[in-house]
Motif scaffolding. Structure first.
Motif, PDB file in Angstrom:
ATOM      1  N   ASP A   1       0.852  -1.188   0.000  1.00  0.00           N
ATOM      2  CA  ASP A   1       0.000   0.000   0.000  1.00  0.00           C
ATOM      3  C   ASP A   1       0.890   1.241   0.000  1.00  0.00           C
ATOM      4  O   ASP A   1       2.095   1.174   0.243  1.00  0.00           O
ATOM      5  N   GLN A   2       0.280   2.385  -0.292  1.00  0.00           N
ATOM      6  CA  GLN A   2       1.048   3.616  -0.450  1.00  0.00           C
ATOM      7  C   GLN A   2       1.702   4.051   0.850  1.00  0.00           C
ATOM      8  O   GLN A   2       2.807   4.611   0.856  1.00  0.00           O
ATOM      9  N   LEU A   3       1.042   3.797   1.970  1.00  0.00           N
ATOM     10  CA  LEU A   3       1.601   4.210   3.256  1.00  0.00           C
ATOM     11  C   LEU A   3       2.931   3.505   3.518  1.00  0.00           C
ATOM     12  O   LEU A   3       3.916   4.139   3.915  1.00  0.00           O
ATOM     13  N   ASN A   4       2.971   2.195   3.301  1.00  0.00           N
ATOM     14  CA  ASN A   4       4.222   1.461   3.506  1.00  0.00           C
ATOM     15  C   ASN A   4       5.296   1.910   2.518  1.00  0.00           C
ATOM     16  O   ASN A   4       6.472   2.010   2.875  1.00  0.00           O
ATOM     17  N   LYS A   5       4.889   2.189   1.289  1.00  0.00           N
ATOM     18  CA  LYS A   5       5.854   2.653   0.283  1.00  0.00           C
ATOM     19  C   LYS A   5       6.470   3.978   0.713  1.00  0.00           C
ATOM     20  O   LYS A   5       7.683   4.187   0.590  1.00  0.00           O
TER      21      LYS A   5
ATOM     22  N   PHE B   1       8.905   3.427   3.822  1.00  0.00           N
ATOM     23  CA  PHE B   1      10.182   2.790   3.514  1.00  0.00           C
ATOM     24  C   PHE B   1      11.007   3.559   2.480  1.00  0.00           C
ATOM     25  O   PHE B   1      12.153   3.193   2.213  1.00  0.00           O
ATOM     26  N   HIS B   2      10.424   4.624   1.936  1.00  0.00           N
ATOM     27  CA  HIS B   2      11.165   5.427   0.954  1.00  0.00           C
ATOM     28  C   HIS B   2      12.432   6.009   1.573  1.00  0.00           C
ATOM     29  O   HIS B   2      13.489   6.072   0.924  1.00  0.00           O
ATOM     30  N   ASN B   3      12.334   6.434   2.829  1.00  0.00           N
ATOM     31  CA  ASN B   3      13.497   7.022   3.507  1.00  0.00           C
ATOM     32  C   ASN B   3      13.988   6.173   4.680  1.00  0.00           C
ATOM     33  O   ASN B   3      14.818   6.625   5.473  1.00  0.00           O
ATOM     34  N   PHE B   4      13.463   4.968   4.787  1.00  0.00           N
ATOM     35  CA  PHE B   4      13.826   4.105   5.915  1.00  0.00           C
ATOM     36  C   PHE B   4      15.077   3.292   5.582  1.00  0.00           C
ATOM     37  O   PHE B   4      15.201   2.740   4.488  1.00  0.00           O
ATOM     38  N   ILE B   5      15.998   3.234   6.537  1.00  0.00           N
ATOM     39  CA  ILE B   5      17.216   2.432   6.377  1.00  0.00           C
ATOM     40  C   ILE B   5      17.226   1.375   7.482  1.00  0.00           C
ATOM     41  O   ILE B   5      17.138   1.707   8.672  1.00  0.00           O
ATOM     42  N   TYR B   6      17.304   0.122   7.086  1.00  0.00           N
ATOM     43  CA  TYR B   6      17.342  -0.945   8.085  1.00  0.00           C
ATOM     44  C   TYR B   6      18.651  -0.876   8.870  1.00  0.00           C
ATOM     45  O   TYR B   6      19.719  -0.610   8.294  1.00  0.00           O
ATOM     46  N   PRO B   7      18.584  -1.100  10.174  1.00  0.00           N
ATOM     47  CA  PRO B   7      19.804  -1.041  10.991  1.00  0.00           C
ATOM     48  C   PRO B   7      20.776  -2.163  10.620  1.00  0.00           C
ATOM     49  O   PRO B   7      20.366  -3.231  10.165  1.00  0.00           O
ATOM     50  N   GLU B   8      22.029  -1.892  10.816  1.00  0.00           N
ATOM     51  CA  GLU B   8      23.054  -2.891  10.503  1.00  0.00           C
ATOM     52  C   GLU B   8      22.861  -4.121  11.389  1.00  0.00           C
ATOM     53  O   GLU B   8      22.682  -4.006  12.604  1.00  0.00           O
ATOM     54  N   GLY B   9      22.857  -5.269  10.781  1.00  0.00           N
ATOM     55  CA  GLY B   9      22.676  -6.508  11.531  1.00  0.00           C
ATOM     56  C   GLY B   9      21.249  -7.029  11.508  1.00  0.00           C
ATOM     57  O   GLY B   9      20.980  -8.140  11.987  1.00  0.00           O
ATOM     58  N   TYR B  10      20.339  -6.239  10.947  1.00  0.00           N
ATOM     59  CA  TYR B  10      18.942  -6.684  10.880  1.00  0.00           C
ATOM     60  C   TYR B  10      18.834  -7.919   9.980  1.00  0.00           C
ATOM     61  O   TYR B  10      19.435  -7.974   8.902  1.00  0.00           O
ATOM     62  N   GLU B  11      18.086  -8.904  10.430  1.00  0.00           N
ATOM     63  CA  GLU B  11      17.918 -10.135   9.656  1.00  0.00           C
ATOM     64  C   GLU B  11      16.566 -10.129   8.956  1.00  0.00           C
ATOM     65  O   GLU B  11      15.523  -9.978   9.603  1.00  0.00           O
ATOM     66  N   ASN B  12      16.593 -10.298   7.644  1.00  0.00           N
ATOM     67  CA  ASN B  12      15.366 -10.291   6.851  1.00  0.00           C
ATOM     68  C   ASN B  12      14.489 -11.507   7.154  1.00  0.00           C
ATOM     69  O   ASN B  12      14.960 -12.520   7.679  1.00  0.00           O
TER      70      ASN B  12
END
Length: 267
Positions: free
Chosen positions: A170-174, A177-188
């Motif tokens: 959905d547009q809200l999630n897009k 996450f447009h400017n979101f950076i996952y923290p180092e070490g985050y596991e997908n």
């Protein structure tokens, strides 16, 4: 030995007969269900036709307006009394809420729907919708502290689009996450050992202009390794909320103070 063979033969025939008998009963039951279902459809169509004709004839004398709610536990239209008063000024009778049957039965829905349709056709749907909004405005004025639930009469969109409550499509999630950076070490997310994707549910209270008055988080992190990143997620979501212009929730088209929810789904 012959006796054993004879007894085994009798036993085998009994089993086969029992299976045939069970299968026969099952087939008969299935056929009976088909007959009952077909008869129910015929009955429902007959009742619907009769009620539709009754609504057409009744509309020549008086106009009624009904609001449909979902079966089996529909949400009551809160400004019902206000709507009754407003409709009365235009010689329209408030018929109340109606719900269909969720069991395949007939509950008179054809009369309610046809009568409402004829009323909207006579006065204009936009005009009737305007009266409904007016009733909500009157109710809100009487109950200024009322926080509406996000029920079936409510509608909330983000940038004019509906939200997804199952994934990030959905547009809200897009936008988040447009400017979101996952923290180092985050596991997908890994489907080999995770049944669900991790997410955060954000419950928010919006005023009539869409301003966030209050919000709270509920995290569903299915990878224990990522639990330590919850404070970071909250910081980023808080930032998103601060700089995002939300649309207000609308109750039957009228903006109201309301509690609603959206989800952020992580990769």
């Amino acid at each position: 030995m012959k006796l054993y063979l004879f007894l085994f033969s009798v036993f085998l025939q009994s089993c086969l007969y029992a299976q045939e008998s069970t299968a026969s009963k099952s087939d008969s039951l299935a056929e009976l269900k088909k007959i009952i279902f077909a008869e129910r459809i015929i009955y429902n169509k007959k009742r619907c036709s009769e009620d539709s004709i009754r609504a057409v004839k009744a509309s020549e004398i008086q106009n009624k307006y009904f609001i449909n709610i979902a079966a089996p536990y529909g949400d009551k239209f809160l400004p019902g009394e206000e709507l009754r008063m407003i409709l009365k000024k235009h010689n329209i009778i408030w018929g109340g809420e109606w719900m269909g049957s969720d069991m395949g039965g007939y509950s008179g829905e054809c009369y309610y729907s046809v009568m409402t349709e004829l009323t909207e056709k006579k006065f204009g749907k936009d005009f009737i919708d305007g009266l409904v909004k007016e009733s909500v405005a009157m109710y809100v004025k009487k109950h200024p502290d009322k926080i509406f639930d996000n029920d079936e009469h409510c509608e909330w969109t983000y940038k004019g689009k509906y939200l997804s409550y199952t994934d990030d499509n959905d547009q809200l999630n897009k936008d988040f996450f447009h400017n979101f950076i996952y923290p180092e070490g985050y596991e997908n997310y890994n489907p080999s050992f995770q049944k669900y994707r991790s997410s955060t549910a954000i419950t928010i209270i919006l005023d009539q202009k869409g301003k966030v008055l209050k919000h709270q988080f509920s995290h569903r992190i299915y990878n224990d390794h990522n639990l330590k990143y919850i404070p970071y997620f909250e910081k980023e979501i808080n930032k998103f909320i601060k700089y995002t212009k939300f649309e207000p929730v609308k109750y039957s088209g009228y903006p109201v103070k309301s509690e609603t929810i959206f989800f952020i789904y992580y990769k």
